[in-house]
Scaffold this active site. Structure first.
Site, PDB file in Angstrom:
ATOM      1  CD  GLN A 166       8.357  21.503 -44.463  1.00 49.26           C
ATOM      2  OE1 GLN A 166       9.513  21.979 -43.177  1.00 49.26           O
ATOM      3  NE2 GLN A 166       7.186  20.908 -44.903  1.00 49.26           N
ATOM      4  CG  ASP A 200       7.898  16.221 -38.302  1.00 47.08           C
ATOM      5  OD1 ASP A 200       7.106  17.364 -38.376  1.00 47.08           O
ATOM      6  OD2 ASP A 200       8.372  16.585 -39.110  1.00 47.08           O
ATOM      7  CE  LYS A 202       7.676  23.601 -40.227  1.00 50.03           C
ATOM      8  NZ  LYS A 202       7.615  22.609 -41.471  1.00 50.03           N
TER       9      LYS A 202
END
Ligand code: GUN
Length: 295
Positions: free
Chosen positions: A95, A118, A51
């Site tokens: 994460q 997200d 990322k």
């Protein structure tokens, strides 16, 4: 059988990102993404690394925050609060999975929904359910939908069966595909571990999505001849013949299913390629929305 590869479709998304990025830069805005990693899970470290690399490639501002595995809930909330207040940050990704002692839901609730690229905050899940385009859809499901759209696969009126009901993939993809936007308007069924007569159900699917996290779970007996198969699984299995002693496989028994389906996504090189692309797209859109430059 047609192979639906992630890379060329991700490139289309990146080309769009660059276009929006240039417009933002010309107006004096630089999109910024913060990725938070707690603990030392090697798979998570690899995801976070890619990322960060992609942000740098696109020229975006990128921050990686690494915290030890014994970080407390309060400490993690303080990190989120700081990022919520940081003007240079438009997107925040924590994460997952987090270490067991941390409450993931509370962490997600702490993120400003306008920075939740997200798409997991209840506000964004709610907007997804309401077909409200000002929210963010989770990256992997949006990536699956984009693969179908770019491959010219009609979804309207089609029977879609999704195997797996996680919020990160199955449940969110169901909302997207039954929604009224492009790549939606499907008749969606979500199957899971308690579903009876699974093969009977999945054989009804025009589009079958496997998102259960069990290697090679979907076999030929689950697939209607001529169906489109999207494999979301990324599972590492032992393989003494491989250099590392292991390799990545999907939730679908690719070789068996490829004989009978119309189109299929490979693992690796399929849906996985799309997740980061959609994350970048969401982050750039978060910046556009804040700058008042969104379409
Ligand atoms: N872990 C695996 N996939 C994802 C994802 O899409 N988002 C987050 N936050 N964590 C993940």
């Amino acid at each position: 059988m047609k192979l639906i590869e992630g890379k060329p479709i991700a490139e289309i998304v990146y080309a769009e990102c660059l276009q929006s990025f240039e417009k933002l830069k010309a107006a004096g805005h630089l999109p910024g993404l913060a990725v938070v990693l707690v603990g030392e899970d090697p798979a998570s470290q690899a995801y976070v690394g890619s990322k960060e690399r992609k942000c740098q490639e696109l020229g975006m501002h990128s921050v990686k925050i690494e915290k030890p595995a014994d970080t407390t809930q309060e400490e993690l909330h303080a990190v989120i609060d700081e990022l919520n207040a940081d003007e240079a940050i438009h997107g925040i990704l924590v994460q997952l999975p987090l270490p067991d002692h941390l409450d993931e839901d509370q962490v997600i609730l702490r993120i400003d929904p306008a920075k939740d690229v997200d798409g997991l905050h209840p506000v964004n899940i709610g907007k997804l359910a309401m077909d409200d385009p000002t929210g963010f859809a989770p990256c992997t499901p949006s990536g699956c939908q984009r693969m179908l759209i770019e491959s010219g696969i009609e979804t309207s009126g089609k029977d879609v069966v999704i195997v797996g009901r996680s919020l990160l993939v199955g449940k969110s993809l169901a909302l997207l595909m039954m929604g009224k936007r492009k790549g939606g308007n499907a008749t969606v069924t979500v199957a899971h571990s308690r579903t009876k007569n699974l093969a009977e159900l999945t054989r009804r699917a025009d589009i079958l999505v496997a998102a259960i996290g069990i290697p090679h779970f979907i076999g030929k007996e689950h697939v209607k001849p001529g169906a489109v198969v999207i494999d979301v699984g990324i599972n590492r299995i032992d393989d003494p013949t491989a250099k590392k002693g292991s390799r990545l496989v999907g939730d679908v028994d690719f070789d068996a299913v490829a004989e009978t389906c119309e189109a299929i996504t490979p693992v690796p090189g399929g849906v996985g390629r799309m997740t980061i692309a959609m994350l970048m797209a969401n982050t750039i859109r978060a910046c556009e929305l804040r700058a008042g430059l969104a379409d």
